[in-house]
Write a protein that holds these residues in place. Structure first.
Motif, mmCIF file in Angstrom:
data_model
loop_
_atom_site.group_PDB
_atom_site.id
_atom_site.type_symbol
_atom_site.label_atom_id
_atom_site.label_comp_id
_atom_site.label_asym_id
_atom_site.label_seq_id
_atom_site.Cartn_x
_atom_site.Cartn_y
_atom_site.Cartn_z
ATOM 1 N N ALA A 79 -7.158 5.361 -38.904
ATOM 2 C CA ALA A 79 -8.574 5.404 -38.553
ATOM 3 C C ALA A 79 -9.032 6.847 -38.639
ATOM 4 N N TRP A 80 -10.298 7.048 -38.998
ATOM 5 C CA TRP A 80 -10.778 8.426 -39.080
ATOM 6 C C TRP A 80 -12.275 8.550 -38.794
ATOM 7 N N ILE A 81 -12.632 9.772 -38.424
ATOM 8 C CA ILE A 81 -14.033 10.122 -38.240
ATOM 9 C C ILE A 81 -14.292 11.423 -38.984
ATOM 10 N N SER A 82 -15.542 11.707 -39.259
ATOM 11 C CA SER A 82 -15.864 12.970 -39.921
ATOM 12 C C SER A 82 -17.069 13.616 -39.251
ATOM 13 N N ILE A 83 -17.050 14.941 -39.239
ATOM 14 C CA ILE A 83 -18.129 15.698 -38.591
ATOM 15 C C ILE A 83 -18.703 16.697 -39.594
ATOM 16 N N PRO A 84 -19.795 16.330 -40.239
ATOM 17 C CA PRO A 84 -20.427 17.283 -41.150
ATOM 18 C C PRO A 84 -21.116 18.396 -40.366
ATOM 19 N N ARG A 85 -21.210 19.545 -40.996
ATOM 20 C CA ARG A 85 -21.817 20.735 -40.400
ATOM 21 C C ARG A 85 -23.218 20.447 -39.837
ATOM 22 N N ARG A 86 -23.982 19.646 -40.592
ATOM 23 C CA ARG A 86 -25.388 19.429 -40.190
ATOM 24 C C ARG A 86 -25.491 18.742 -38.832
ATOM 25 N N LEU A 87 -24.467 17.945 -38.472
ATOM 26 C CA LEU A 87 -24.513 17.298 -37.151
ATOM 27 C C LEU A 87 -24.369 18.322 -36.040
ATOM 28 N N LEU A 88 -23.462 19.296 -36.249
ATOM 29 C CA LEU A 88 -23.273 20.342 -35.235
ATOM 30 C C LEU A 88 -24.578 21.085 -35.014
ATOM 31 N N LYS A 89 -25.256 21.353 -36.128
ATOM 32 C CA LYS A 89 -26.526 22.072 -36.036
ATOM 33 C C LYS A 89 -27.565 21.230 -35.323
ATOM 34 N N ARG A 90 -27.657 19.969 -35.756
ATOM 35 C CA ARG A 90 -28.700 19.106 -35.206
ATOM 36 C C ARG A 90 -28.552 18.942 -33.702
ATOM 37 N N PHE A 91 -27.309 18.796 -33.235
ATOM 38 C CA PHE A 91 -27.109 18.561 -31.802
ATOM 39 C C PHE A 91 -26.775 19.845 -31.036
ATOM 40 N N ARG A 92 -26.734 20.957 -31.746
ATOM 41 C CA ARG A 92 -26.418 22.256 -31.134
ATOM 42 C C ARG A 92 -25.125 22.191 -30.326
ATOM 43 N N VAL A 93 -24.091 21.729 -30.991
ATOM 44 C CA VAL A 93 -22.787 21.591 -30.351
ATOM 45 C C VAL A 93 -21.820 22.474 -31.134
ATOM 46 N N SER A 94 -20.898 23.153 -30.425
ATOM 47 C CA SER A 94 -19.949 24.025 -31.127
ATOM 48 C C SER A 94 -18.807 23.197 -31.695
ATOM 49 N N GLU A 95 -18.118 23.770 -32.677
ATOM 50 C CA GLU A 95 -16.955 23.099 -33.273
ATOM 51 C C GLU A 95 -15.968 22.691 -32.190
ATOM 52 N N GLU A 96 -15.696 23.666 -31.310
ATOM 53 C CA GLU A 96 -14.692 23.446 -30.256
ATOM 54 C C GLU A 96 -15.013 22.235 -29.376
ATOM 55 N N ASP A 97 -16.310 22.050 -29.121
ATOM 56 C CA ASP A 97 -16.712 20.929 -28.270
ATOM 57 C C ASP A 97 -16.320 19.582 -28.869
ATOM 58 N N THR A 98 -16.112 19.561 -30.176
ATOM 59 C CA THR A 98 -15.808 18.282 -30.821
ATOM 60 C C THR A 98 -14.296 18.025 -30.898
#
Ligand SMILES: [Mn+2]
Length: 337
Positions: A239-258
């Motif tokens: 199973a997998w998920i993906s986190i594109p850069r634009r989502l981090l920007k849109r939600f103002r969340v840092s990489e580490e938070d994910t």
């Protein structure tokens, strides 16, 4: 397979550490709670024994751990070098201790230079390694966290667990085991944790909410967005998920938070390997994290692609477009399953 370090071997390392007067404790770049918590716990123990101890990391410690684990004892490598230069006579480092890695390249270039200039150095780590490294360093791949190993060392030194030490070790162990869910968690892990909790030295729910609670609502929203797009292969073993850069920007969340997002996938029925793909700040790079519930050694998958890690937790950074990287990685995982 790993081998548990014997009591005798641990005693040898305690002797070596206690023989030093000036000690520098460091950890890998992009330090995590296990690295920082292990540094802090051992630093407090050695300070109580009258040693001169400084925790020095390649870069300044970010807000993330500073907020929770007090960072008074920490210096960046630049600050440390400046301080050293100001004194006419350079105080030599008797012993440098490297936490949570046994690869010199992982500690950064300034720290590598200091390592070479130190009288002695040892790695204290729990990542799988060669027999040779294991013979001369304090490495136990059966330990659930470096913090667990440090807890054993501190006990052998006869230093009682102060509230500072207990909090640092507890944080290291909780984060590195994703709250005790990985197969490396053993009776020894829980025995140590039980000791840390004695006399109400720490309040687990307070630690937990510091680490995982107190999130902005945007944090849940991005998690929802990411999990909604979760994928599985044909037989649901991957199973997998993906986190594109634009989502981090849109939600103002840092990489580490994910970082903890991947753990949700381990709850999927029949799943053996789970993966998280995250676009890096560096264009064209994707960080791939792997986790398993213990039945599959994900470090083998990571190694095949040029990365590394533990049996249950590994990672690699790949170059390419996200969609390409996903196809490539799933194919490798399916081959190795
Ligand atoms: Mn660790």
């Amino acid at each position: 397979m790993g081998e548990q370090l014997s009591h005798l071997a641990l005693k040898g390392f305690v002797k070596l550490i206690l023989a030093a007067k000036r000690v520098v404790i460091t950890t890998h770049i992009n330090p995590d709670a296990d690295g920082v918590g292990s540094q802090l716990a051992l630093a407090h123990a050695l300070l109580s024994l009258g040693k001169e101890v400084t925790c020095v990391n390649e870069a300044e410690m970010g807000r993330r751990w500073g907020r929770f684990l007090p960072n008074k004892l920490f210096l960046s490598s630049e600050e440390f070098l400046k301080q050293k230069n100001r004194k006419a006579k350079l105080p030599k480092i008797d012993l440098m201790i490297v936490m949570d890695t046994h690869t010199p390249e992982r500690i950064g270039s300034n720290m590598q230079m200091l390592l070479q200039k130190s009288e002695r150095f040892i790695f204290i780590d729990h990542h799988p390694c060669s027999r040779y490294s294991r013979a001369i360093h304090c490495i136990d791949s059966e330990a659930a966290a470096t913090g667990e190993l440090v807890g054993r060392l501190i006990s052998l030194m006869g230093v009682p667990f102060s509230p500072e030490i207990a909090r640092a070790l507890y944080t290291a162990i909780v984060v590195d085991t994703s709250s005790f869910r990985y197969p490396t968690v053993s009776a020894a892990t829980h025995h140590l944790v039980a000791t840390l909790l004695e006399d109400k030295k720490i309040n687990p729910s307070e630690v937990y909410s510091h680490l995982y609670g107190a999130k902005a609502i945007s944090h849940l929203q991005i998690l929802g967005e990411v999990l909604r797009e979760a994928q599985v292969n044909g037989d649901h073993t991957i199973a997998w998920i993906s986190i594109p850069r634009r989502l981090l920007k849109r939600f103002r969340v840092s990489e580490e938070d994910t970082n903890p997002f991947i753990n949700h996938l381990l709850n999927v029925d029949r799943v053996k390997v789970v993966m998280m793909f995250r676009e890096s700040a560096k264009a064209g790079q994707v960080k791939v994290s792997f986790r398993s519930n213990g039945s599959v050694d994900v470090s083998e998958i990571a190694k095949t692609l040029g990365g590394g890690g533990h049996n249950h937790s590994a990672a690699v950074i790949l170059t390419g477009r996200m969609s390409e990287v996903i196809v490539r990685t799933v194919a490798v995982a399916e081959l190795l399953l």
